[in-house]
Design an enzyme around this catalytic site. Structure first.
Site, PDB file in Angstrom:
ATOM      1  N   SER A 170       0.844  -1.186   0.000  1.00 33.63           N
ATOM      2  CA  SER A 170       0.000   0.000   0.000  1.00 33.63           C
ATOM      3  C   SER A 170       0.890   1.251   0.000  1.00 33.63           C
ATOM      4  CB  SER A 170      -0.951  -0.027   1.194  1.00 33.63           C
ATOM      5  OG  SER A 170      -1.947   0.965   1.067  1.00 33.63           O
ATOM      6  N   ASP A 241     -13.363 -21.933  -8.368  1.00 29.81           N
ATOM      7  CA  ASP A 241     -13.078 -21.508  -7.001  1.00 29.81           C
ATOM      8  C   ASP A 241     -13.785 -20.215  -6.634  1.00 29.81           C
ATOM      9  OD1 ASP A 241     -11.384 -23.642  -6.498  1.00 29.81           O
ATOM     10  OD2 ASP A 241      -9.640 -22.601  -7.282  1.00 29.81           O
ATOM     11  N   VAL A 243     -13.197 -17.373  -8.120  1.00 34.06           N
ATOM     12  CA  VAL A 243     -12.190 -16.323  -8.271  1.00 34.06           C
ATOM     13  C   VAL A 243     -12.029 -16.023  -9.756  1.00 34.06           C
ATOM     14  CG1 VAL A 243      -9.728 -15.791  -8.023  1.00 34.06           C
ATOM     15  CG2 VAL A 243     -10.956 -16.912  -6.164  1.00 34.06           C
ATOM     16  N   ASP A 388      -8.159  -5.909  -5.425  1.00 37.52           N
ATOM     17  CA  ASP A 388      -7.859  -4.795  -4.523  1.00 37.52           C
ATOM     18  C   ASP A 388      -8.915  -3.704  -4.657  1.00 37.52           C
ATOM     19  OD1 ASP A 388      -6.761  -2.639  -3.121  1.00 37.52           O
ATOM     20  OD2 ASP A 388      -4.728  -3.021  -3.821  1.00 37.52           O
ATOM     21  N   HIS A 424      -6.899  -5.940  -0.643  1.00 33.49           N
ATOM     22  CA  HIS A 424      -5.821  -4.975  -0.474  1.00 33.49           C
ATOM     23  C   HIS A 424      -4.743  -5.522   0.465  1.00 33.49           C
ATOM     24  CE1 HIS A 424      -3.753  -1.233  -0.594  1.00 33.49           C
ATOM     25  NE2 HIS A 424      -3.950  -0.962   0.688  1.00 33.49           N
TER      26      HIS A 424
END
Length: 506
Positions: A170, A241, A243, A388, A424
């Protein structure tokens, strides 16, 4: 940032050659160490689960308005390596928690509060009319900490670190790339996670999203609508999955669940679809049409710590969203010196040009010229979670491509890894605990360039819980593909494939 499962620490410490080193000075004598504009305020022996260490607290004051606090931890069983950890948000506290895991591996570790004390890391009131503190946060605090920490380690151990590393996510990722660009000789290896290195445009993008979400009473996206959007995105583009493995290949069309008559729980209105489109597309200069920063990728909208926490907030005014708080603090306290500034007034042409001129040289670490870092033999690993909700994953790809355009192929010193389903810096439906530290040390010390990073998914995203599955994160632009035969929870069941090449299933 979570880096490695705690259960692996002892084995890694042995593998990394942790051993006792002769001391040149007693720990408590370090309070008398004289360094330029640095005061050592405390030096005491302390204990951790991995053994005793010398804990040093200090303050650097390179200007009359500077107050940079830092901490250095030096283990008795030192492995000869130095690791500096980055901070997060607007910082304000020393990231001690992130220092303990590498300390247990034998690293001497340091971190800083970036030049101010504040327990609310979205707050930038400390920068109002304090330009030197803004510079301290932007880049000077990490440099002051590096120089002081290396001197303290050498004084205590009688030898300088053999290898030096920087790791952050970050804002810490922004700091990591700042080190590579501004101080290319300070670290042998750098890990930059989900970096906020396009700082001025990132926070302009936050204002763009805020304006879109509050344009009309019908523009707000509730958590139920975010969950609906994510479920449809995964239905259109995800694997088994749940995702989205490759958002670049995903052409998500929220219009497929458009409401036909008014609003309803299982559909999206025209206003809601329009807001989603603005967030996915990202901000543009209204005069030139130029992209200011990439938008967010589909796949993490309805997750815990997803879009509601970061982008939309819990109420229609949008002010509980973290990116609103970061953006309003940045433009109000840093750029315009008006803490009551209304982000709805921000225009995306002249205001952004002014911000880039005033604040870009201090906060941004977006230069594609890494030639000095490369020339000194530095190695750089960058990674980013595809889901994110704080920093668009596509911005890491944009930066990586800019470096490639500037320098040509970078595989011999700089590699990018994208993490499907990771939020994130950690969390999310995909594997999200990434073994970056072993990878960067092997690259620096053994010339073993990482062809993949190992990412692990733990129960409840907690490394203290059992591991559910592992997957490789491939060097971008390659992606992991399942062989279609072996257990899909095992690392060995995947192969890294270049775009356009398929084998088995995803």
């Amino acid at each position: 940032m979570k880096i490695l499962a705690w259960g692996t620490l002892a084995a890694l410490a042995m593998a990394m050659g942790v051993q006792a080193q002769p001391k040149a000075a007693a720990c408590d004598d370090l309070v008398n160490l004289k360094l330029p504009h640095v005061t050592i305020t405390e030096a005491t022996m302390a204990a951790s689960g991995a053994g005793s260490y010398c804990k040093v607290l200090g303050t650097a004051r390179p200007t009359s308005d500077s107050d940079i606090r830092f901490e250095v931890m030096i283990p008795e069983n030192w492995n000869g390596r130095y690791l500096q950890v980055g901070n997060g948000g607007f910082a304000g506290v020393i990231p001690e928690r992130n220092m303990l895991a590498p300390l247990a591996l034998g690293y001497a570790v340091a971190g800083t509060d970036d030049g101010h004390e504040d327990t609310i890391n979205t707050d930038a009131s400390w920068a109002l009319n304090h330009p030197q503190k803004a510079i301290d946060f932007g880049y000077r605090a990490i440099k002051e900490t590096t120089d002081a920490a290396k001197a303290i380690i050498a004084a205590y151990k009688g030898a300088a670190p053999r290898w030096s590393y920087f790791q952050g996510c970050s804002d810490g990722g922004r700091e990591a790339l700042m080190e590579a660009q501004r101080y290319p000789g300070d670290f042998n290896g750098i890990v930059a996670g989900d970096p906020a290195n396009h700082w001025t445009h990132l926070l302009a993008g936050a204002a763009w999203d805020y304006q879109a979400l509050t344009a009309t009473p019908q523009s707000f996206l509730t958590l139920d609508k975010l969950k609906l959007a994510e479920a449809e995105a995964v239905k259109q583009c995800g694997d088994t999955d749940g995702v989205i493995e490759d958002p670049l290949a995903c052409h998500f069309r929220p219009e497929k669940i458009r409401c036909t008559a008014g609003d309803a729980p299982a559909c999206l209105t025209d206003a809601q679809i329009a807001v989603l489109r603005k967030i996915y597309d990202g901000p543009k200069n209204p005069r030139t049409g130029e992209k200011l920063v990439s938008g967010f990728s589909p796949g993490g909208e309805g997750e815990d710590n997803g879009w509601q926490r970061w982008i939309t907030g819990t109420t229609p005014d949008g002010k509980s969203a973290l990116i609103y708080q970061f953006s309003s603090n940045f433009f109000g306290n840093v750029v315009l010196a008006d803490p009551n500034y209304d982000l709805k007034r921000l225009n995306f042409d002249s205001d952004i040009a002014m911000t880039d001129t005033k604040a870009g040289p201090i906060f941004n670490s977006y230069s594609p010229d890494l030639s000095a870092f490369h020339a000194r033999g530095g190695k750089l690993i960058q990674y980013h979670g595809w889901a994110d909700p704080a920093i668009p994953a596509l911005d890491s790809i944009d930066y990586y491509r800019l470096v490639q355009e500037k320098m040509g192929p970078t595989g011999n010193f700089y590699r990018l890894f994208m993490a499907p389903g990771m939020l994130h810096c950690a969390g999310g439906p995909g594997p999200n605990i990434i073994a970056t530290l072993p990878a960067i040390t092997a690259w620096v010390e053994q010339s073993k360039a990482p062809d993949l990073l190992v990412a692990t998914k733990y129960r409840d995203n907690d490394p203290a819980q059992p591991a559910l599955r592992t997957r490789p994160l491939c060097v971008f632009p390659a992606r992991a593909q399942w062989d279609g035969k072996d257990d899909k929870t095992r690392l060995e069941s995947f192969r890294c494939r270049a775009p356009g090449k398929t084998s088995g299933k995803t």
